[in-house]
Design a protein around this motif. Structure first.
Motif, short mmCIF file in Angstrom:
data_model
loop_
_atom_site.label_atom_id
_atom_site.label_comp_id
_atom_site.label_asym_id
_atom_site.label_seq_id
_atom_site.Cartn_x
_atom_site.Cartn_y
_atom_site.Cartn_z
N LEU A 1 53.74 44.51 8.05
CA LEU A 1 54.30 46.27 8.75
C LEU A 1 54.56 45.73 10.34
O LEU A 1 55.34 46.52 10.89
CB LEU A 1 52.98 47.15 9.14
N ASP A 2 53.52 44.67 10.65
CA ASP A 2 53.80 44.11 12.14
C ASP A 2 53.95 43.08 12.23
O ASP A 2 52.48 42.05 12.41
CB ASP A 2 52.72 44.44 13.05
N PRO A 3 54.87 41.97 12.47
CA PRO A 3 56.21 42.60 12.57
C PRO A 3 56.59 43.46 10.87
O PRO A 3 55.58 42.49 9.71
CB PRO A 3 57.04 41.45 13.05
N PRO A 4 57.68 44.29 11.52
CA PRO A 4 57.47 44.40 9.69
C PRO A 4 59.03 42.69 8.06
O PRO A 4 59.52 43.03 8.95
CB PRO A 4 59.07 45.42 9.98
N LEU A 5 58.20 42.38 7.02
CA LEU A 5 58.44 41.64 6.93
C LEU A 5 58.65 41.74 5.24
O LEU A 5 57.44 42.69 4.73
CB LEU A 5 57.66 40.37 7.02
N VAL A 6 59.92 41.93 4.99
CA VAL A 6 60.21 41.75 3.04
C VAL A 6 59.97 40.51 2.91
O VAL A 6 60.68 39.29 3.52
CB VAL A 6 61.07 42.55 3.06
N LEU A 7 59.96 40.63 1.39
CA LEU A 7 60.33 40.02 0.46
C LEU A 7 60.98 39.12 -0.34
O LEU A 7 60.60 40.21 -0.87
CB LEU A 7 59.21 38.80 0.14
N PHE A 8 62.18 38.64 -1.16
CA PHE A 8 62.28 38.40 -2.33
C PHE A 8 62.53 37.20 -2.64
O PHE A 8 62.42 36.43 -2.07
CB PHE A 8 63.74 39.21 -2.50
N CYS A 9 62.63 36.48 -4.19
CA CYS A 9 63.08 35.18 -4.67
C CYS A 9 64.04 35.00 -5.42
O CYS A 9 64.28 36.25 -5.94
CB CYS A 9 61.70 35.80 -5.59
N ILE A 10 64.66 34.07 -5.48
CA ILE A 10 65.57 33.97 -5.76
C ILE A 10 65.75 32.70 -6.40
O ILE A 10 65.22 31.55 -5.50
CB ILE A 10 66.70 34.24 -4.76
#
Length: 128
Positions: A13-22
């Motif tokens: 949330l701090d910092p706002p991070l997301v991930l995806f796998c490819i």
């Protein structure tokens, strides 16, 4: 260019991070790498057809759905439930896949519907 992914999650949330796998050999990865940005478009429960469009290898995908460029230039689907527009933050080798981490720079909710879910090879409605 877009893709349907099956691995996406919040990281921080701090910092706002997301991930995806490819997959390392995905045709989408070089586009994301060069643009240094991507958008996670969260589909609504009535958008299984859109999910299937982006799961195929046929191109161009965005000619089949309405979209607009976000702050980073990454495409936001007009009718998506919501979106997270991200700047590329970090990439980690994950075997035959890459773990792509993005810093959220913009987000929005565009509809008040349920999310599209996928379980046991099928799309289901969540009863909330």
């Amino acid at each position: 260019m877009g893709v349907t992914v099956n691995s996406f999650t919040s990281v921080s949330l701090d910092p706002p991070l997301v991930l995806f796998c490819i997959h390392h050999k995905s045709r989408v990865w070089p586009v994301v790498k060069e643009a240094e940005a991507f958008t996670v478009n969260i589909l609504a429960e009535d958008q299984a057809d859109v999910c299937r469009v982006f799961a195929t290898k046929e191109h161009p995908h965005f000619s089949m759905v309405g979209s607009r460029a976000g702050r980073t230039g990454a495409p936001i689907l007009d009718d998506a439930l919501g979106y997270l527009e991200c700047a590329l933050h970090r990439v980690i080798d994950g075997g035959d896949h890459l773990i792509v981490i993005g810093r959220v720079v913009d987000l929005g909710v565009q509809r008040d519907d349920g999310p599209l879910t996928f379980f046991r090879s099928g799309h289901l409605r969540l009863e909330i």
